[in-house]
Design a protein around this motif. Sequence first.
Motif, mmCIF file in Angstrom:
data_model
loop_
_atom_site.group_PDB
_atom_site.id
_atom_site.type_symbol
_atom_site.label_atom_id
_atom_site.label_comp_id
_atom_site.label_asym_id
_atom_site.label_seq_id
_atom_site.Cartn_x
_atom_site.Cartn_y
_atom_site.Cartn_z
ATOM 1 N N SER A 236 0.821 -0.923 -0.058
ATOM 2 C CA SER A 236 0.281 -0.280 0.087
ATOM 3 C C SER A 236 0.579 1.760 -0.089
ATOM 4 O O SER A 236 0.487 1.815 -1.201
ATOM 5 C CB SER A 236 -1.286 0.005 0.702
ATOM 6 N N ILE B 40 -6.308 -4.469 -3.356
ATOM 7 C CA ILE B 40 -4.041 -3.759 -2.365
ATOM 8 C C ILE B 40 -5.465 -2.885 -1.112
ATOM 9 O O ILE B 40 -4.602 -3.311 0.123
ATOM 10 C CB ILE B 40 -3.504 -2.650 -2.534
ATOM 11 N N GLU C 235 -5.770 -5.770 2.079
ATOM 12 C CA GLU C 235 -4.252 -5.508 2.460
ATOM 13 C C GLU C 235 -3.083 -7.103 2.838
ATOM 14 O O GLU C 235 -2.631 -6.807 1.849
ATOM 15 C CB GLU C 235 -4.571 -5.501 4.289
#
Length: 459
Positions: free
Chosen positions: A235, A279, A283
């Motif tokens: 991220s 994403i 996560e």
Amino acid sequence: MEFDTIAAISTPSGEGAIAIVRISGDAALAIADKMYKGKARLADVDTHTIHYGHIENPETQATIEEVMISVLRAPKTFTREDVVEINCHGGLVSVNKILDLVLSQGARLAEPGEFTKRAFLNGRIDLSQAEGVMDLIRAKTDRAMNVAMKQLEGRLSERIRRLRQQLLETVANVEVNIDYPEYDDAETITLDRLSERAADVRHEIDNLLATARQGKILREGLATAIIGRPNVGKSSLMNSLVHENKAIVTEVPGTTRDVLEEYVNIRGVPLRLIDTAGIRETEDIVEKIGVERSRQVLDEAELILLVINSAEELKKEDEALFQAIQGMNAVIILNKTDLDPEVEMDKIYELAEGRPVIQASLLQDEGIDELENSISQLFFEEGVETADLSYLSNARHIGLLSQAKRSIDDALEAAEMEVPVDMIQIDITRAWEQLGEIVGENVNESLIDQLFSQFCLGK
Ligand code: GDP
Ligand code: ZN
């Protein structure tokens, strides 16, 4: 050619202080005059002049907007028809009101790209230039814009015309041999000579096709997947790329959930970041989206950004990801170099198999520059001349060029087998026609007619 009169708002919706309604066609001036109140009738003014005035509803006499109107008479206009452009500075509401009025007074709403289509049909630009304009409208980065501009200027057309001319000359020489065997002035063309010329053209087509991949990427973006174990910094990487490069976010319709696609412009290479929603929301791409899904992401990707945590020893999952991307275009990002290094560098270089390894601390904004360098190098230095921006960026062109290449291959093969020349000529003629389709030249014109109009063979 005769067409009806079309109109559309020709400035991007919702943006800019000035909006333009463009009208094109024989009735353009008459339609504008019905609603324009100014010093003179537009029908009487000189071409390529601008006039101040008001737009008034002809039925109610209500004043709608203060405007500047450009009058551009055929043929020196983009469409080669009479063109009127109504510039108004009001917002969306007033520009739409003006367009409605124009339509109610006899113009038809233009289809997307129809002004360009007219320019083509009226002979102002050829087909590949018309397509260049369309690409220009959609260009995602400056570099893509450049390519579209070049195409617009006719670079591709020029090259295609040259190739056609070469084929024409090849056939011309064959013709001379068949029809005038006693004509000694003409170059005696043996099968060898013919093959040589055909091979030259084939080589050029190959060069053009080699640029096609770049063209497609410039237009559509390089499908890029960011992968890595949970918590390595995916991220963070995406955010850095997005924040430094003004992402364009588009929604892809027709998907079950709203997949977000983000474009970032890396030194002129548009990256289309795929599965950014994966994403962002989950996560952990591998665990939560599932192996199936990550396979799919990898299949679609043309570039992989694999993030590894340098502050931890290499894990099984890391190695599995290296396995999964074997042979693919990839950049390895060793993140968290601000922490004590734990990862075994030798192992990383071995697994990278020559692909770039970038040391980064995304937390401290370090390594992004280097990453961007290596991405643009991957893209632009892969044996393709970067100075020549006349990339092919259009599936139709690529298809036709591939077909033409096949026709020439057929000709070369036939020559190899010493088939009579006039048979080989059929293949070359086909290649000539296929190339002609790219520039939209009359496909039905006979090559032989062309030949005789260009070469005086003198009976
Ligand atoms: P993801 O799960 O792979 O998307 O990882 P994230 O980008 O969410 O980052 C996970 C954690 O690592 C966050 O707490 C980040 O602040 C931290 N992190 C990311 N990059 C770095 C870095 O370069 N150095 C350090 N020390 N921490 C980082
Ligand atoms: Zn994350």
